[in-house]
Design an enzyme around this catalytic site. Structure first.
Site, short mmCIF file in Angstrom:
data_model
loop_
_atom_site.label_atom_id
_atom_site.label_comp_id
_atom_site.label_asym_id
_atom_site.label_seq_id
_atom_site.Cartn_x
_atom_site.Cartn_y
_atom_site.Cartn_z
N PRO A 1 -17.90 -4.71 8.97
CG PRO A 1 -20.09 -5.13 9.55
CD PRO A 1 -18.99 -4.18 9.81
CD GLU A 2 -15.32 -2.62 3.07
OE1 GLU A 2 -15.57 -2.47 1.87
OE2 GLU A 2 -14.19 -2.44 3.54
CG HIS B 1 -18.90 -5.19 23.95
ND1 HIS B 1 -19.13 -3.96 24.54
CD2 HIS B 1 -17.59 -5.44 24.15
CE1 HIS B 1 -18.02 -3.49 25.03
NE2 HIS B 1 -17.06 -4.38 24.82
#
Length: 270
Positions: free
Chosen positions: A2-3, A90
DNA sequence: CGAGGGACCTGGTTGC
DNA sequence: TGCAACCAGGTCCCTC
């Protein structure tokens, strides 16, 4: 993943399910993220989430007693799911809410973080030195110009420096430099005010458009509802090495800067 | 102070 | 088919 756009899309996606809800339980299956998830995260239990904010690429879950600070690192994502949904690989943390939903953090590479602070969150060491938000008026070409004087770094590294402006990661650095017609290797201190004004505008435009499109899905990014982002269809340079430039048709070049893939048009970017 | 590079992780893809 | 090498959206922290 993610940006800034992907983090903002996540924030918008989880807000309706999380805002105003009280926390019933926090399940930490794997505390070894970038920093260990602190035991104090359990202080969330019984508290009501009063705001879901974003600062830089950090998500902030506010309560009256403290704030949870969440970062998605390179590979993190959030999902809103019903209580009892089996956890997969995860799935490191669940925050279970009174409305029957849980907020689940999945992060294969574990570069993400979940922290807890009782100080005003803006004063947290991770946030206190962050630069301006790109989508506010605090960020402008004048600011870039002023901050870049005397700097010898390449402009691409300069705009990816979170002390200069937050939220511009590798994809959107490539994209906004292309849109502004600036060569990524140009020395930051040797770019004039006019060009920095153009660059700041393009950064704002590219980020805002990416948020509208639900972010960029390259491999596995999905919003909190599991849907991918569609901005990938609008990428002009990133991931398009050797393909023709949308402006002049010349093949896009790829180089490596600071270990990050950098794609640009040799003709259109100077 | 600025610049540069390693470190932290897993998993998918590529190439021999 | 197997295995090693390389690559990936971030950013802190250490050296020089």
């Amino acid at each position: 993943m993610p940006e800034l756009p992907e983090v903002e899309v996540s924030r918008q996606g989880i807000t309706p399910f999380v805002l105003g809800e009280s926390v019933m339980r926090v399940v930490v299956r794997n505390a070894s993220l970038r920093w260990p998830v602190p035991a104090e995260i359990q202080q969330l239990v019984g508290l009501t989430i009063t705001a879901v904010r974003r600062r830089a690429k950090y998500l902030l879950l506010d309560t009256d007693w403290g704030t949870a600070i969440l970062h998605l690192g390179m590979s993190g994502s959030l999902r809103v799911l019903p209580h009892g949904t089996p956890a997969g690989k995860h799935d490191h943390v669940d925050i279970e809410l009174a409305n029957g939903k849980l907020l689940r953090l999945n992060d294969p590479r574990r570069f993400g973080a979940l922290l807890w602070t009782r100080e005003p969150v803006e004063q947290h060491p991770l946030l206190v030195k962050q630069g301006p938000e790109p989508l506010t008026d605090d960020f402008s070409g004048d600011w870039l110009y002023q901050r870049s004087r005397g700097r010898k770094v390449a402009v691409k590294q300069f705009i990816m420096d979170n002390h200069v402006v937050v939220g511009v990661g590798n994809i959107y650095a490539n994209e906004s430099l292309f849109a502004a017609g600036i060569h990524p290797q140009r020395e930051a201190g040797r770019i004039g005010l006019t060009r920095y004004r153009k660059l700041a505008e393009e950064i704002k435009t590219v980020l805002a458009r990416a948020i509208e499109q639900g972010g960029t899905t390259l491999r596995d990014f999905t919003g909190s509802d599991g849907k991918p982002g569609y901005f990938v269809q609008e990428l002009q340079v990133y991931g398009r090495t050797e393909q023709p430039c949308a402006h002049c048709g010349a093949p896009l070049r790829e180089i490596r800067m600071n270990g990050r893939s950098t794609v640009f048009c040799q003709r259109c970017q100077r």
